[in-house]
Design an enzyme around this catalytic site. Structure first.
Site, PDB file in Angstrom:
ATOM      1  N   HIS A  49       0.844  -1.197   0.000  1.00 35.59           N
ATOM      2  CA  HIS A  49       0.000   0.000   0.000  1.00 35.59           C
ATOM      3  C   HIS A  49       0.880   1.248   0.000  1.00 35.59           C
ATOM      4  O   HIS A  49       2.091   1.165   0.215  1.00 35.59           O
ATOM      5  CB  HIS A  49      -0.939   0.011   1.217  1.00 35.59           C
ATOM      6  CG  HIS A  49      -0.226  -0.021   2.525  1.00 35.59           C
ATOM      7  ND1 HIS A  49      -0.123  -1.153   3.293  1.00 35.59           N
ATOM      8  CD2 HIS A  49       0.452   0.943   3.193  1.00 35.59           C
ATOM      9  CE1 HIS A  49       0.571  -0.890   4.371  1.00 35.59           C
ATOM     10  NE2 HIS A  49       0.949   0.374   4.337  1.00 35.59           N
TER      11      HIS A  49
HETATM   12  C1  T46 Z   1       2.793   0.704   6.848  1.00 37.28           C
HETATM   13  C2  T46 Z   1       3.558  -0.548   7.067  1.00 37.28           C
HETATM   14  C3  T46 Z   1       5.020  -0.285   7.184  1.00 37.28           C
HETATM   15  C4  T46 Z   1      -4.242  -0.895  13.484  1.00 37.28           C
HETATM   16  O1  T46 Z   1      -5.321  -1.159  14.021  1.00 37.28           O
HETATM   17  N1  T46 Z   1      -3.550   0.211  13.872  1.00 37.28           N
HETATM   18  C5  T46 Z   1      -2.353   0.546  13.316  1.00 37.28           C
HETATM   19  O2  T46 Z   1      -1.756   1.554  13.716  1.00 37.28           O
HETATM   20  C6  T46 Z   1      -1.829  -0.290  12.276  1.00 37.28           C
HETATM   21  C7  T46 Z   1      -0.515   0.066  11.615  1.00 37.28           C
HETATM   22  C8  T46 Z   1      -2.541  -1.373  11.884  1.00 37.28           C
HETATM   23  N2  T46 Z   1      -3.726  -1.679  12.490  1.00 37.28           N
HETATM   24  C9  T46 Z   1      -4.458  -2.892  12.096  1.00 37.28           C
HETATM   25  C10 T46 Z   1      -5.005  -2.867  10.685  1.00 37.28           C
HETATM   26  C11 T46 Z   1      -4.934  -4.314  10.251  1.00 37.28           C
HETATM   27  O3  T46 Z   1      -6.098  -4.988  10.680  1.00 37.28           O
HETATM   28  O4  T46 Z   1      -3.528  -3.984  12.127  1.00 37.28           O
HETATM   29  C12 T46 Z   1      -3.760  -4.877  11.057  1.00 37.28           C
HETATM   30  C13 T46 Z   1      -2.505  -5.066  10.221  1.00 37.28           C
HETATM   31  O5  T46 Z   1      -2.218  -3.843   9.525  1.00 37.28           O
HETATM   32  P1  T46 Z   1      -1.679  -3.825   8.022  1.00 37.28           P
HETATM   33  O6  T46 Z   1      -2.250  -4.930   7.269  1.00 37.28           O
HETATM   34  O7  T46 Z   1      -1.901  -2.441   7.478  1.00 37.28           O
HETATM   35  O8  T46 Z   1      -0.114  -4.095   8.272  1.00 37.28           O
HETATM   36  P2  T46 Z   1       1.102  -3.916   7.258  1.00 37.28           P
HETATM   37  O9  T46 Z   1       2.281  -4.505   7.908  1.00 37.28           O
HETATM   38  O10 T46 Z   1       0.748  -4.373   5.902  1.00 37.28           O
HETATM   39  O11 T46 Z   1       1.302  -2.319   7.151  1.00 37.28           O
HETATM   40  C14 T46 Z   1       1.730  -1.576   8.266  1.00 37.28           C
HETATM   41  C15 T46 Z   1       1.005  -0.224   8.352  1.00 37.28           C
HETATM   42  O12 T46 Z   1      -0.395  -0.446   8.319  1.00 37.28           O
HETATM   43  C16 T46 Z   1       1.363   0.713   7.232  1.00 37.28           C
HETATM   44  O13 T46 Z   1       0.941   2.017   7.549  1.00 37.28           O
HETATM   45  O14 T46 Z   1       3.278   1.643   6.235  1.00 37.28           O
HETATM   46  O15 T46 Z   1       3.122  -1.332   8.189  1.00 37.28           O
END
Ligand code: T46
Length: 134
Positions: A49
């Site tokens: 993303h």
């Molecule tokens: C990024 C990369 C480096 C939350 O509830 N609060 C938060 O602050 C974050 C970051 C995530 N979440 C929840 C949303 C999803 O249900 O945690 C779950 C996993 O998040 P996500 O799939 O977005 O994780 P990554 O590792 O793909 O991405 C994250 C960050 O979301 C993003 O901003 O830049 O790490």
């Protein structure tokens, strides 16, 4: 694309190392959120993303991982493997994190609270978003 990697000051002595991060001094934005990723399974790729406004600093405080950065025109791969190094990621950059070592802990400092509407999770939509900005 310019990759901005900070090398933070290490306060080392005979006891070990300490790194301190202050907003606006060491980190170029107000830190409104901190999160971390760990226990990542082998061959997992995360991210996929971009953010419309969010700025972040990624620090692999333990272990190592790689980060793919893509501004829509160019891609760069960055190795994170030192607890005193921080990768700055501006808005409008597609990112993927991968090749996590088993012991990797990826700490992220973010300029804003979590807002799902700030995410662009579709690559074609990302390219259109970038094109609309230029
Ligand atoms: C990024 C990369 C480096 C939350 O509830 N609060 C938060 O602050 C974050 C970051 C995530 N979440 C929840 C949303 C999803 O249900 O945690 C779950 C996993 O998040 P996500 O799939 O977005 O994780 P990554 O590792 O793909 O991405 C994250 C960050 O979301 C993003 O901003 O830049 O790490």
């Amino acid at each position: 694309m310019q990759v901005i990697k900070y090398s933070f000051q290490q306060h080392g002595d005979t006891r070990g190392q300490l790194v301190s991060l202050e907003e606006f001094n060491d980190i170029p934005f107000r830190i409104k959120r901190v999160y971390y990723v760990y226990d990542t399974l082998p061959n997992v790729r995360r991210g996929f993303h971009a953010h419309k406004s969010l700025e972040q600093i990624m620090i692999c405080i333990h272990g190592k991982c790689k980060v793919l950065l893509d501004n829509g025109l160019e891609k760069k791969i960055v190795y994170l493997e030192k607890p005193y190094e921080g990768l700055y990621i501006s808005n409008n950059i597609w990112r993927e994190m991968y090749d996590f070592s088993e012991d990797a802990v990826l700490l992220v400092l973010a300029s804003d609270l979590y807002h799902e509407e700030d995410y662009i999770r579709d690559y074609d939509e990302f390219l259109k978003f970038i094109a609309s900005k230029n």
